[in-house]
Design an enzyme around this catalytic site. Structure first.
Site, PDB file in Angstrom:
ATOM      1  N   ASN A  82       0.862  -1.177   0.000  1.00 13.63           N
ATOM      2  CA  ASN A  82       0.000   0.000   0.000  1.00 13.63           C
ATOM      3  C   ASN A  82       0.897   1.224   0.000  1.00 13.63           C
ATOM      4  O   ASN A  82       1.817   1.322   0.813  1.00 13.63           O
ATOM      5  CB  ASN A  82      -0.895  -0.002   1.246  1.00 13.63           C
ATOM      6  CG  ASN A  82      -1.849   1.183   1.284  1.00 13.63           C
ATOM      7  OD1 ASN A  82      -1.973   1.914   0.312  1.00 13.63           O
ATOM      8  ND2 ASN A  82      -2.512   1.368   2.415  1.00 13.63           N
TER       9      ASN A  82
ATOM     10  N   GLU B 215     -20.377  12.476  -3.816  1.00 15.44           N
ATOM     11  CA  GLU B 215     -19.632  11.263  -3.476  1.00 15.44           C
ATOM     12  C   GLU B 215     -20.403   9.992  -3.787  1.00 15.44           C
ATOM     13  O   GLU B 215     -19.833   9.030  -4.312  1.00 15.44           O
ATOM     14  CB  GLU B 215     -19.278  11.270  -1.984  1.00 15.44           C
ATOM     15  CG  GLU B 215     -18.143  12.191  -1.604  1.00 15.44           C
ATOM     16  CD  GLU B 215     -17.850  12.138  -0.124  1.00 15.44           C
ATOM     17  OE1 GLU B 215     -16.663  12.077   0.233  1.00 15.44           O
ATOM     18  OE2 GLU B 215     -18.797  12.162   0.685  1.00 15.44           O
TER      19      GLU B 215
END
Length: 615
Positions: free
Chosen positions: A101, A495
């Site tokens: 990540n 969103e």
């Protein structure tokens, strides 16, 4: 962004990893993969799409018996979302496997160097470069995996949390972090690895959180060993007892996490002020402020740094701090703050706000502020997160885990904490009368019940949502304390429904947005009785004269706006400074219902991530 899960121990690894990946879906991702090792065979399966797609592929591709494994959900940075770019990635020999990540910023230079030495690459990712760099170091220096990881990480620039294993050493996983969270669950002769503790909460309550530039070697039948990546010094592991429970991260009968979290707000706000707000005694007790009260009282200004919804909470705080405590406040996007060479002095206080406590831009802003001598106060939701550790002092919001990517209860609990701080400073400065101070405390204590009352408009809001679900654009207007709420309402709609929406100060409408208003344009106007009510009513009349569709968020019993608006949604009356805690509720519900009606993935909107750990 991205999710990491790993396991080494005596249990079957696959069910732990696959369920863990599902719990990390809130972080946002576009592909998923898993690697399992049974001591003899390395089995890898990965795919573009969701964890459910990975489950289907695993069922047809590989056997799942293994006591060691790592899994990943990827949010694309280098290379498009596809099966090849999905994690895990192999080294050229096929012996080393990695999940990652973050971003390796100098990957291109490293890739050219490795290519010149004969390495080949199947994917477009920086992660495949990293695993081959580790292999190159391991072979060239003739060192063990842990040492190879350490040497390689000293050559990379960027951010990472990684888990690596070598199929020739089936009893060991090496992990490391810089700028991206990584937790280790400590069980009975077993270790769990994850981006946060949710994947292993039912197996162990004991966790170690790696700090930046730390790595750990997890071996069967041995204790965790942590070292500094830079200088190889040993670090004593600090084992924390986890406070969350399994029920908190499940839907509890709600169709979506977002709806559950909207309805959790009365309890979340109450939990946030519990033990801090002592109305009968007329006291606000906050150790992070009490221990540093002189710094706050002598500050030249407060600078709030945050991103997204947390930035909107910071804008509300600007009104509260300046109105009540009479301290100058500047609210900055953390992503811009660090790059514009800001003027910061030791007499400044920086308040950093983040739900996750891991937001990369906000962490970078904190480090810049501390380097310039400012006192940094953190407001976040996740105990033990990076921001909680990096700041000089702080306050947790106690909202509980927030799984839905679109933040709801984090926003209202952040405002709650910031209101407590402002009232405490106002009392200490004498900028508020004793009667007003006590009135504010009493009204704040009543907010959870008033939020519960606002939530009872859910069916009415659902009916309004049905009328406007096919709108292409929406305008949100508010003034004063409720201007940031207009911004937040527009953000929520964008969103999760993908409808274009903009928030504006109501008075600014005539300076541009009024040109957009016609009979197709829904305009959501926050028009509570306190504050600039008459001015907002005038703005509504301007909208009506241009045939805009008006949805008014009003105080109970309102008459004037009711006569002008196409629809009204009532909220209970409260102080102007506390009104954002109520007016935001119908906007959250409106966005939620529109998104559901449009068939959108409410909890995991496209392209978005809950914890943004890259800049």
């Amino acid at each position: 962004m991205c999710g990491i899960v790993g396991y080494i121990g005596h249990r079957e690894a696959y069910p732990i990893i696959i369920e863990g990946l599902k719990r990390l879906e809130y972080r946002g991702y576009d592909s998923a993969g898993i690697a399992l090792f049974d001591g003899t065979d390395l089995k890898v399966s990965k795919t573009k799409g969701k964890v459910a797609d990975l489950e289907n592929r695993v069922a047809t591709e590989i056997s799942t018996n293994a006591k060691l494994g790592i899994g990943h959900t990827r949010w694309a940075t280098h290379g498009v979302p596809n099966d090849i770019n999905a994690h895990p990635h192999y080294s050229n020999s096929g012996n080393l496997v990695i999940i990652h990540n973050g971003i390796i910023e100098n990957y291109d230079a490293l890739k050219k160097e490795l290519t010149a030495r004969g390495y080949t690459f199947k994917s477009d990712t920086d992660t495949e470069v990293l695993i081959n760099l580790i292999e190159d170091v391991k072979l060239k220096e003739n060192v063990k995996l842990g040492k190879a990881v350490q040497i390689a990480l000293n050559q990379v620039i960027g951010a990472y949390s990684i888990a690596v294993f070598d199929k020739n050493k089936p009893d060991e996983i090496v992990i490391a972090r810089l700028g991206s969270p990584l937790a280790v669950g400590i069980g009975d002769n077993e270790f769990f690895i994850a981006s946060d503790a949710s994947p292993f909460i039912e197996y162990t309550k004991n966790a170690v959180y790696l700090e930046d530039e730390e790595m750990a070697i997890l071996r069967m039948n041995k204790d965790i060993k942590i070292r500094k990546i830079k200088d190889d010094t040993l670090v004593d592991p600090y084992v924390q007892e986890l406070q969350m429970n399994l029920e908190q991260i499940e839907k509890g009968g709600y169709e979506h996490f977002m709806l559950k979290e909207i309805h959790e707000q009365p309890n979340a706000i109450k939990d946030t002020y519990r033990g801090r707000l002592l109305v009968k005694d007329g006291i606000i007790r906050m150790s992070g402020i009490d221990d540093n009260i002189e710094k706050f009282l002598n500050a030249n200004r407060i600078i709030v740094v945050a991103c997204g919804t947390s930035w909107h909470a910071g804008l509300v705080a600007e009104y509260i701090f300046e109105d009540l405590a009479r301290i100058p406040v500047e609210v900055e996007y953390a992503s811009e703050f660090r790059y514009r060479n800001p003027v910061i002095t030791p007499n400044d206080i920086v308040i950093a706000i983040s739900q996750s406590g891991e937001t990369a831009d906000t962490l970078a802003a904190i480090k810049l502020a501390k380097a310039n001598g400012a006192f940094v106060f953190g407001v976040c939701n996740v105990v033990g997160s990076s921001i909680a550790r990096e700041t000089n002092a702080g306050a947790y919001t106690h909202a509980g885990p927030e799984i839905g990517v679109a933040s709801t209860k984090a926003f209202t609990t952040q405002i709650t904490v910031l209101t407590l701080i402002a009232l405490k400073l106002a009392k200490a400065k004498g900028s508020i009368s004793n009667s007003d101070y006590r009135y504010h405390l009493q009204e704040l204590e009543l907010i959870p019940d008033k939020v519960s009352k606002a939530l009872k408009s859910d069916e009415h809001i659902k009916a309004v949502a049905d009328i406007y679900k096919n709108a292409r654009n929406c305008l949100y207007l508010g003034r004063g304390y409720n201007f940031p709420v207009a911004l937040e309402g527009a953000l929520k709609l964008k969103e999760i429904s993908y409808i274009h929406a903009e928030g504006y100060p109501a008075a600014e409408m005539k300076h541009g947005p009024i040109a957009l208003i016609d009979e197709q344009m829904p305009v959501i106007v926050i028009a509570t009785k306190k504050g600039h009510y008459e001015k907002v009513v005038s703005n509504i009349q301007e909208i009506k004269s241009r045939k805009g569709k008006i949805i008014g968020i009003v105080t109970e019993g309102d008459i004037n706006v009711k006569e002008l608006a196409d629809h009204i949604i009532e909220v209970p009356e409260t102080l102007e400074s506390l009104s954002p805690l109520l007016t935001t509720i119908p906007l959250q519900l409106l966005s939620y219902h529109i998104a559901v009606m449009l068939g959108k993935n409410v909890d995991q909107p496209r392209n978005l991530a809950k914890s943004v750990t890259v800049e």
